[in-house]
Design an enzyme around this catalytic site. Structure first.
Site, PDB file in Angstrom:
ATOM      1  N   GLU A   1       0.844  -1.191   0.000  1.00 53.51           N
ATOM      2  CA  GLU A   1       0.000   0.000   0.000  1.00 53.51           C
ATOM      3  C   GLU A   1       0.882   1.244   0.000  1.00 53.51           C
ATOM      4  OE1 GLU A   1      -1.923   0.977   3.843  1.00 53.51           O
ATOM      5  OE2 GLU A   1      -1.442  -1.082   4.396  1.00 53.51           O
TER       6      GLU A   1
ATOM      7  N   CYS B   1      -3.423  -3.629   4.431  1.00 55.47           N
ATOM      8  CA  CYS B   1      -2.526  -4.700   4.912  1.00 55.47           C
ATOM      9  C   CYS B   1      -2.945  -6.091   4.463  1.00 55.47           C
ATOM     10  CB  CYS B   1      -2.439  -4.671   6.435  1.00 55.47           C
ATOM     11  SG  CYS B   1      -1.809  -3.135   7.077  1.00 55.47           S
TER      12      CYS B   1
ATOM     13  N   HIS C   1      -2.409 -10.348  12.158  1.00 56.59           N
ATOM     14  CA  HIS C   1      -1.836  -9.120  11.596  1.00 56.59           C
ATOM     15  C   HIS C   1      -1.409  -8.266  12.789  1.00 56.59           C
ATOM     16  CE1 HIS C   1      -1.170  -5.329   9.762  1.00 56.59           C
ATOM     17  NE2 HIS C   1      -2.270  -4.781  10.251  1.00 56.59           N
TER      18      HIS C   1
HETATM   19  P1  HMG Z   1      -3.223   6.382  21.661  1.00 56.58           P
HETATM   20  O1  HMG Z   1      -4.474   7.174  21.753  1.00 56.58           O
HETATM   21  O2  HMG Z   1      -1.947   7.114  21.656  1.00 56.58           O
HETATM   22  O3  HMG Z   1      -3.070   5.326  22.821  1.00 56.58           O
HETATM   23  O4  HMG Z   1      -3.364   5.520  20.322  1.00 56.58           O
HETATM   24  P2  HMG Z   1      -4.079   4.905  23.987  1.00 56.58           P
HETATM   25  O5  HMG Z   1      -4.361   6.067  24.869  1.00 56.58           O
HETATM   26  O6  HMG Z   1      -5.257   4.171  23.379  1.00 56.58           O
HETATM   27  O7  HMG Z   1      -3.142   3.893  24.771  1.00 56.58           O
HETATM   28  C1  HMG Z   1      -2.687   2.731  24.173  1.00 56.58           C
HETATM   29  C2  HMG Z   1      -2.561   1.677  25.240  1.00 56.58           C
HETATM   30  O8  HMG Z   1      -1.507   2.043  26.137  1.00 56.58           O
HETATM   31  C3  HMG Z   1      -3.803   1.551  26.113  1.00 56.58           C
HETATM   32  O9  HMG Z   1      -3.966   0.164  26.379  1.00 56.58           O
HETATM   33  C4  HMG Z   1      -3.438   2.268  27.391  1.00 56.58           C
HETATM   34  O10 HMG Z   1      -4.147   1.829  28.546  1.00 56.58           O
HETATM   35  C5  HMG Z   1      -1.974   1.920  27.489  1.00 56.58           C
HETATM   36  P3  HMG Z   1      -5.389  -0.570  26.073  1.00 56.58           P
HETATM   37  O11 HMG Z   1      -6.394   0.107  26.900  1.00 56.58           O
HETATM   38  O12 HMG Z   1      -5.638  -0.326  24.594  1.00 56.58           O
HETATM   39  O13 HMG Z   1      -5.129  -1.988  26.393  1.00 56.58           O
HETATM   40  N1  HMG Z   1      -1.167   2.833  28.323  1.00 56.58           N
HETATM   41  C6  HMG Z   1      -0.206   2.409  29.173  1.00 56.58           C
HETATM   42  N2  HMG Z   1       0.237   1.172  29.474  1.00 56.58           N
HETATM   43  C7  HMG Z   1       1.258   1.053  30.365  1.00 56.58           C
HETATM   44  N3  HMG Z   1       1.811   2.134  30.997  1.00 56.58           N
HETATM   45  C8  HMG Z   1       1.382   3.391  30.736  1.00 56.58           C
HETATM   46  C9  HMG Z   1       0.325   3.568  29.781  1.00 56.58           C
HETATM   47  N4  HMG Z   1      -0.331   4.645  29.291  1.00 56.58           N
HETATM   48  C10 HMG Z   1      -1.241   4.177  28.405  1.00 56.58           C
HETATM   49  N5  HMG Z   1       1.945   4.426  31.346  1.00 56.58           N
HETATM   50  C11 HMG Z   1      -3.309   3.817  18.683  1.00 56.58           C
HETATM   51  C12 HMG Z   1      -2.967   4.190  20.117  1.00 56.58           C
HETATM   52  C13 HMG Z   1      -2.909   2.378  18.424  1.00 56.58           C
HETATM   53  C14 HMG Z   1      -4.814   3.992  18.438  1.00 56.58           C
HETATM   54  C15 HMG Z   1      -2.501   4.768  17.717  1.00 56.58           C
HETATM   55  O14 HMG Z   1      -1.133   4.535  17.857  1.00 56.58           O
HETATM   56  C16 HMG Z   1      -2.892   4.615  16.274  1.00 56.58           C
HETATM   57  O15 HMG Z   1      -3.828   5.252  15.790  1.00 56.58           O
HETATM   58  N6  HMG Z   1      -2.169   3.744  15.475  1.00 56.58           N
HETATM   59  C17 HMG Z   1      -2.483   3.492  14.070  1.00 56.58           C
HETATM   60  C18 HMG Z   1      -3.758   2.693  13.896  1.00 56.58           C
HETATM   61  C19 HMG Z   1      -3.605   1.215  14.208  1.00 56.58           C
HETATM   62  O16 HMG Z   1      -2.511   0.696  14.308  1.00 56.58           O
HETATM   63  N7  HMG Z   1      -4.744   0.508  14.319  1.00 56.58           N
HETATM   64  C20 HMG Z   1      -4.733  -0.916  14.553  1.00 56.58           C
HETATM   65  C21 HMG Z   1      -5.969  -1.629  13.981  1.00 56.58           C
HETATM   66  S1  HMG Z   1      -6.204  -1.227  12.240  1.00 56.58           S
HETATM   67  C22 HMG Z   1      -4.997  -2.195  11.411  1.00 56.58           C
HETATM   68  O17 HMG Z   1      -4.434  -3.078  11.962  1.00 56.58           O
HETATM   69  C23 HMG Z   1      -4.709  -1.841   9.986  1.00 56.58           C
HETATM   70  C24 HMG Z   1      -3.413  -1.094   9.753  1.00 56.58           C
HETATM   71  O18 HMG Z   1      -2.318  -1.971   9.870  1.00 56.58           O
HETATM   72  C25 HMG Z   1      -3.430  -0.410   8.377  1.00 56.58           C
HETATM   73  C26 HMG Z   1      -3.693  -1.255   7.139  1.00 56.58           C
HETATM   74  O19 HMG Z   1      -4.496  -2.180   7.094  1.00 56.58           O
HETATM   75  O20 HMG Z   1      -3.114  -0.886   6.112  1.00 56.58           O
HETATM   76  C27 HMG Z   1      -3.198   0.023  10.761  1.00 56.58           C
END
Ligand code: HMG
Length: 389
Positions: free
Chosen positions: A79, A111, A233
């Protein structure tokens, strides 16, 4: 006829960023990145590596002369392709000196592209049992500096040879899939970084897992206890863990222990590479196969997800002595020879781009240890070199 993965290998660029350093620079608690997201490192591609060279380097290490003669189809899942018209597969076909009577195409569905390629390859081999297909999965994940997606970036490629009577893993025929038109993650043609609704993408990923897994059980009458391992994935490793946890209690105590242990093996490489989009699932598979001695006949489940979105659950059966055909030493060396970038160096590498005005640029390639690299650009044409020739 048994059809599946005869050879498999990956390539990653020589640079990486430590997630603890990134966390400090972004004023985030490091445990959020290393535990909450589940990432220790993120591969960073220099300007001398693009999706074409990453894929060509991955394939270079697994192909021999017999493969070069037998491959009559090259499918390139990506992609982050470099051209709207010409497929990345054509460049790789040339760089690897594959015999000319071949089809070469690029596949796109976020992906999911490489999984589509793998399934089409299987159909091609069923019709042409003597031929081999080269399936490439290669991407550079970019969300941008200082974005919430930054911690989930990465760069790398996986190459697979698909054939009859494969030496590593057969792909079974039962497979369940789902398409739903959603906007969880996308990248318009004018943008070099992805747009994402992070929370929604996580929810949709899990909803797709639930749907295709339930359908798989309904259609095959198999259950979790029939699996040695499940690879997911891995946009970041915590996402795969969350997915596993949604189905884990369906298994007996032994199954739960086995699947958790093997899941940990499957995420070792991704923890240090990050998201490589369409190659991520297959990097997880390599991590499992190389990290664990699985018994011949054991079944591995694979969940593929491409935002937008398409998901698929499919399965493979491990073959006798499969470990003799892996490239583990080469992969270990790729990791141990990497150079850690400071955050300032990473930001500089991230911001470097090739000109888009048709001017000529010759790149300094002396620091790139990969055999195949981008040496420059002239009149809008990227110049590639293969040191191995
Ligand atoms: P964010 O808002 O920065 O993070 O975004 P958050 O606030 O949701 O925190 C993440 C986790 O860290 C949470 O855990 C927190 O509790 C924890 P969860 O509740 O989810 O289990 N946390 C801590 N843990 C330990 N110590 C601490 C602490 N503080 C917080 N101190 C997000 C995170 C992944 C959403 C962001 O990075 C993002 O948007 N990434 C890109 C999108 C993505 O990867 N999506 C995955 C599903 S879609 C997919 O897989 C397709 C893709 O590969 C693309 C394609 O197909 O081409 C992306």
């Amino acid at each position: 006829m048994k059809i599946g993965i005869d050879k498999i290998g990956f390539h990653i660029p020589q640079y990486y960023v430590d997630m603890n350093d990134l966390a400090v620079a972004r004023d985030v608690e490091p445990a959020k990145f290393t535990i909450g997201i589940g990432q220790d490192g993120m591969a960073v591609a220099p300007i001398t590596q693009d999706p074409v060279t990453l894929a060509a380097n991955a394939a270079l290490n697994i192909l021999d002369e017999a493969d070069r003669e037998a491959i009559d189809f090259v499918m390139f899942g990506t992609e982050t392709g470099i051209d709207h018209s010409k497929s990345a597969a054509v460049y790789v076909h040339h760089l690897l000196d594959l015999q000319p009577n071949a089809r070469s195409i690029e596949m796109k569905q976020a992906c999911y592209g490489a999984t589509a390629a793998l399934q089409l390859a299987k159909g091609h081999i069923a019709l042409n049992p003597k031929s081999k297909v080269l399936v490439l999965a290669s991407d550079i994940a970019r969300y941008g500096l200082n974005t919430s997606g930054e911690v989930t970036q990465g760069a790398g490629a996986v190459a697979m040879v698909i054939s009859a009577n494969p030496k590593i893993m057969t792909i079974e025929n039962d497979s369940t899939f789902l398409t739903d038109d959603i906007m969880d993650f996308w990248r318009p043609t004018y943008s070099d970084v992805a747009f994402v609704d992070g929370k929604f993408s996580n929810e949709q990923y899990l909803a797709f897992v639930a749907h295709v897994w339930d359908k798989y059980k309904e259609e095959t009458k198999l259950c979790l206890d029939d699996f040695a391992a499940i690879c997911f994935h891995l946009p970041y490793t915590k996402m795969g863990l969350k997915a596993l946890q949604t189905i884990l209690d369906e298994g007996n105590a032994d199954t739960q222990e086995r699947l958790q242990e093997n899941f940990q093996e499957s995420i070792q490489y991704s923890r240090n590479v990050g998201n490589i989009y369409t190659a991520s699932l297959y990097l997880g598979l390599i991590s499992l196969l190389e990290g664990k001695e699985l018994a011949a006949g054991e079944r591995i489940g694979l969940f593929s997800y491409g935002s937008g979105a398409v998901g698929e659950f499919f399965t493979g059966i491990v073959q006798e002595n499969y470990r003799d055909h892996l490239k583990q030493d080469h992969h270990t060396a790729l990791f141990s020879n990497r150079t850690k970038l400071s955050i300032a160096e990473y930001e500089e590498v991230f911001s470097a781009v090739l000109p888009t005005d048709g001017s000529t640029v010759t790149l300094d390639t002396t620091k790139d240890p990969a055999p195949i690299y981008v040496s420059g650009i002239t009149e809008h044409m990227r110049q590639y070199e293969n040191n191995n020739k």
